[in-house]
Motif scaffolding. Sequence first.
Motif: not given
Length: 123
Positions: A33-38, A50-54, A70-71
């Motif tokens: 999973x990949x994501x952004x925080x601030x 956040x976005x899942x692996x696929x 998010x992409x």
Amino acid sequence: QVQLVESGGGLVQAGGSLRLSCAASGRTFSSYAMGWFRQAPGKDREFVAAISWGGANTYYADSVKGRFTISRDNAKNTVYLQMNSLKPEDTAVYYCAVDPKWRPPYSYGMDYWGKGTLVTVSS
């Protein structure tokens, strides 16, 4: 060694748009999973998206829902954050992160972090 490098931050007027990118290296992240925080000045770090692996699943903080998207491109090991209708309260350092598990809203963060990119929204 995992490396995450963010780019795309800058100064923008309220109502404007920015697109952040995060390039990951050191391993294959297609199963992560990949994501952004601030983190805004004087405030705690907060989850953004956040976005899942696929890429089939996404999750957003209420404060950005409908404005941020998010992409990811697994062929490039890159995650993106398209930010539209920016507000002064979106001003913060934005951090990219990855995690081996899909478990939003990642209240305790993710396993690996970038160094951040500053987004400043002027009123």
